[in-house]
Design a protein around this motif. Structure first.
Motif, PDB file in Angstrom:
ATOM      1  N   GLN A  78       0.818  -1.209   0.000  1.00  0.00           N
ATOM      2  CA  GLN A  78       0.000   0.000   0.000  1.00  0.00           C
ATOM      3  C   GLN A  78       0.857   1.268   0.000  1.00  0.00           C
ATOM      4  N   GLU A  79       1.978   1.243   0.719  1.00  0.00           N
ATOM      5  CA  GLU A  79       2.853   2.412   0.757  1.00  0.00           C
ATOM      6  C   GLU A  79       3.468   2.659  -0.619  1.00  0.00           C
ATOM      7  N   ASP A  80       3.761   1.583  -1.333  1.00  0.00           N
ATOM      8  CA  ASP A  80       4.344   1.718  -2.671  1.00  0.00           C
ATOM      9  C   ASP A  80       3.374   2.396  -3.635  1.00  0.00           C
ATOM     10  N   LEU A  81       2.086   2.188  -3.421  1.00  0.00           N
ATOM     11  CA  LEU A  81       1.091   2.801  -4.297  1.00  0.00           C
ATOM     12  C   LEU A  81       1.128   4.323  -4.224  1.00  0.00           C
ATOM     13  N   ASP A  82       1.659   4.852  -3.115  1.00  0.00           N
ATOM     14  CA  ASP A  82       1.732   6.307  -2.962  1.00  0.00           C
ATOM     15  C   ASP A  82       2.618   6.944  -4.022  1.00  0.00           C
ATOM     16  N   THR A  83       3.642   6.223  -4.445  1.00  0.00           N
ATOM     17  CA  THR A  83       4.634   6.813  -5.355  1.00  0.00           C
ATOM     18  C   THR A  83       4.766   6.083  -6.689  1.00  0.00           C
ATOM     19  N   ALA A  84       4.183   4.912  -6.819  1.00  0.00           N
ATOM     20  CA  ALA A  84       4.345   4.135  -8.047  1.00  0.00           C
ATOM     21  C   ALA A  84       3.598   4.780  -9.213  1.00  0.00           C
ATOM     22  N   ASP A  85       4.190   4.702 -10.377  1.00  0.00           N
ATOM     23  CA  ASP A  85       3.566   5.181 -11.609  1.00  0.00           C
ATOM     24  C   ASP A  85       2.891   3.975 -12.267  1.00  0.00           C
ATOM     25  N   LEU A  86       1.616   3.789 -11.966  1.00  0.00           N
ATOM     26  CA  LEU A  86       0.902   2.622 -12.475  1.00  0.00           C
ATOM     27  C   LEU A  86       0.820   2.641 -14.001  1.00  0.00           C
ATOM     28  N   GLY A  87       0.740   3.840 -14.561  1.00  0.00           N
ATOM     29  CA  GLY A  87       0.705   3.951 -16.015  1.00  0.00           C
ATOM     30  C   GLY A  87       1.988   3.441 -16.646  1.00  0.00           C
ATOM     31  N   ALA A  88       3.116   3.782 -16.038  1.00  0.00           N
ATOM     32  CA  ALA A  88       4.407   3.330 -16.557  1.00  0.00           C
ATOM     33  C   ALA A  88       4.545   1.817 -16.404  1.00  0.00           C
ATOM     34  N   ILE A  89       4.044   1.292 -15.305  1.00  0.00           N
ATOM     35  CA  ILE A  89       4.091  -0.163 -15.085  1.00  0.00           C
ATOM     36  C   ILE A  89       3.291  -0.880 -16.165  1.00  0.00           C
ATOM     37  N   ARG A  90       2.098  -0.387 -16.439  1.00  0.00           N
ATOM     38  CA  ARG A  90       1.248  -1.006 -17.451  1.00  0.00           C
ATOM     39  C   ARG A  90       1.845  -0.839 -18.853  1.00  0.00           C
ATOM     40  N   LYS A  91       2.374   0.343 -19.140  1.00  0.00           N
ATOM     41  CA  LYS A  91       2.960   0.600 -20.462  1.00  0.00           C
ATOM     42  C   LYS A  91       4.116  -0.353 -20.739  1.00  0.00           C
ATOM     43  N   ALA A  92       4.852  -0.701 -19.670  1.00  0.00           N
ATOM     44  CA  ALA A  92       5.986  -1.614 -19.812  1.00  0.00           C
ATOM     45  C   ALA A  92       5.539  -3.070 -19.929  1.00  0.00           C
ATOM     46  N   GLY A  93       4.241  -3.316 -19.764  1.00  0.00           N
ATOM     47  CA  GLY A  93       3.720  -4.673 -19.919  1.00  0.00           C
ATOM     48  C   GLY A  93       3.840  -5.540 -18.682  1.00  0.00           C
ATOM     49  N   LEU A  94       4.130  -4.927 -17.536  1.00  0.00           N
ATOM     50  CA  LEU A  94       4.250  -5.707 -16.303  1.00  0.00           C
ATOM     51  C   LEU A  94       2.870  -6.001 -15.724  1.00  0.00           C
ATOM     52  N   ARG A  95       2.736  -7.206 -15.206  1.00  0.00           N
ATOM     53  CA  ARG A  95       1.543  -7.529 -14.433  1.00  0.00           C
ATOM     54  C   ARG A  95       1.739  -7.026 -13.010  1.00  0.00           C
ATOM     55  N   LEU A  96       0.630  -6.790 -12.328  1.00  0.00           N
ATOM     56  CA  LEU A  96       0.672  -6.100 -11.037  1.00  0.00           C
ATOM     57  C   LEU A  96      -0.054  -6.876  -9.960  1.00  0.00           C
ATOM     58  N   GLY A  97       0.619  -7.066  -8.823  1.00  0.00           N
ATOM     59  CA  GLY A  97      -0.005  -7.594  -7.616  1.00  0.00           C
ATOM     60  C   GLY A  97       0.027  -6.528  -6.540  1.00  0.00           C
ATOM     61  N   VAL A  98      -1.009  -6.497  -5.706  1.00  0.00           N
ATOM     62  CA  VAL A  98      -1.103  -5.471  -4.661  1.00  0.00           C
ATOM     63  C   VAL A  98      -1.500  -6.113  -3.334  1.00  0.00           C
ATOM     64  N   SER A  99      -0.827  -5.691  -2.271  1.00  0.00           N
ATOM     65  CA  SER A  99      -1.153  -6.169  -0.929  1.00  0.00           C
ATOM     66  C   SER A  99      -2.358  -5.434  -0.367  1.00  0.00           C
ATOM     67  N   SER A 100      -3.107  -6.118   0.503  1.00  0.00           N
ATOM     68  CA  SER A 100      -4.217  -5.472   1.205  1.00  0.00           C
ATOM     69  C   SER A 100      -4.363  -6.102   2.584  1.00  0.00           C
ATOM     70  N   HIS A 101      -4.873  -5.301   3.515  1.00  0.00           N
ATOM     71  CA  HIS A 101      -5.001  -5.761   4.890  1.00  0.00           C
ATOM     72  C   HIS A 101      -6.367  -5.457   5.506  1.00  0.00           C
ATOM     73  N   ASP A 102      -7.086  -4.508   4.936  1.00  0.00           N
ATOM     74  CA  ASP A 102      -8.419  -4.192   5.458  1.00  0.00           C
ATOM     75  C   ASP A 102      -9.294  -3.720   4.303  1.00  0.00           C
ATOM     76  N   GLU A 103     -10.539  -3.354   4.608  1.00  0.00           N
ATOM     77  CA  GLU A 103     -11.499  -3.003   3.563  1.00  0.00           C
ATOM     78  C   GLU A 103     -11.031  -1.814   2.722  1.00  0.00           C
ATOM     79  N   ALA A 104     -10.530  -0.780   3.395  1.00  0.00           N
ATOM     80  CA  ALA A 104     -10.085   0.412   2.665  1.00  0.00           C
ATOM     81  C   ALA A 104      -8.928   0.073   1.738  1.00  0.00           C
ATOM     82  N   GLU A 105      -8.018  -0.766   2.217  1.00  0.00           N
ATOM     83  CA  GLU A 105      -6.876  -1.133   1.385  1.00  0.00           C
ATOM     84  C   GLU A 105      -7.302  -2.020   0.216  1.00  0.00           C
ATOM     85  N   LEU A 106      -8.303  -2.856   0.429  1.00  0.00           N
ATOM     86  CA  LEU A 106      -8.806  -3.670  -0.680  1.00  0.00           C
ATOM     87  C   LEU A 106      -9.388  -2.775  -1.764  1.00  0.00           C
TER      88      LEU A 106
END
Length: 203
Positions: A78-106
């Motif tokens: 979740q902390e990584d999501l604060d600074t990650a460029d999701l657009g750049a990740i997708r443009k590069a063709g990477l698949r993405l996994g994300v951690s979650s711990h509670d409802e808000a994080e899900l």
């Protein structure tokens, strides 16, 4: 993204060199508290090892390095999501996994349109200090009902003996760390994991 049911996590390419020849098909490299240049070398070596073993490599946190090395997949907390460029990740063709711990994080994880979601810790874990207590099997089942066909990874305090219950609760894949790395015979333990999860996959 179809996940292998067995998702071991290691903190060095040395571990991958030991374990990939045994038949691992999905692995996460989670390197912490090391200089970025050293992490880059670890990722490059891990990528080469995984390519030779026909194994999917997931890089934890270091999405820029994962892009630079042409990796398959990146996992973000979740902390990584604060600074990650999701657009750049997708443009590069990477698949993405994300951690979650509670409802808000899900909800935040799902907003990132990931290829899989992880829930943890399912059980008490000694791997790292957590702001969240054990989520338990019931929460795991709730998550799976919420996300439907999106793959769900159970992580945190999972031993081989607990794995079947985690699958039964709804997990598509089970992550293991210390149950392997702290075992007196890591290779032997990993072989047991492979056998058990392959049985689950074909059941």
């Amino acid at each position: 993204m179809k996940l292998d049911p067995f998702y071991p996590i290691f903190d060095s390419a040395d571990w991958l060199a030991r374990m990939l020849p045994l038949g691992v098909r999905l692995v996460q490299l989670r390197v912490k508290d090391r200089p970025e240049a050293e992490v880059a070398r670890e990722i490059a070596r891990a990528k080469a090892l995984c390519a030779a073993a026909d194994c999917v490599l997931v890089v934890n946190d270091y999405w820029k390095l994962a892009i630079a090395e042409g990796c398959d997949c990146v996992h973000l907390g979740q902390e990584d999501l604060d600074t990650a460029d999701l657009g750049a990740i997708r443009k590069a063709g990477l698949r993405l996994g994300v951690s979650s711990h509670d409802e808000a994080e899900l909800e935040r994880a799902l907003a990132a349109e990931p290829d899989y979601v992880a829930l943890g810790p399912v059980y008490p874990t000694i791997l790292k200090a957590m702001r969240f207590g054990p989520q338990g099997l019931e929460r795991l089942g709730e998550w799976k009902r919420r996300i439907g066909a999106l793959p769900l990874v159970g992580i945190g305090g999972i031993s081989l003996e607990r794995a079947q219950g985690v699958f039964a609760a709804g997990a598509d894949s089970v992550a293991a760390v210390t149950d392997i790395t702290l075992n007196a015979d890591p290779e032997g333990r990993l072989k047991q994991w492979l056998a058990a999860t392959r049985r689950h996959a074909t059941a």
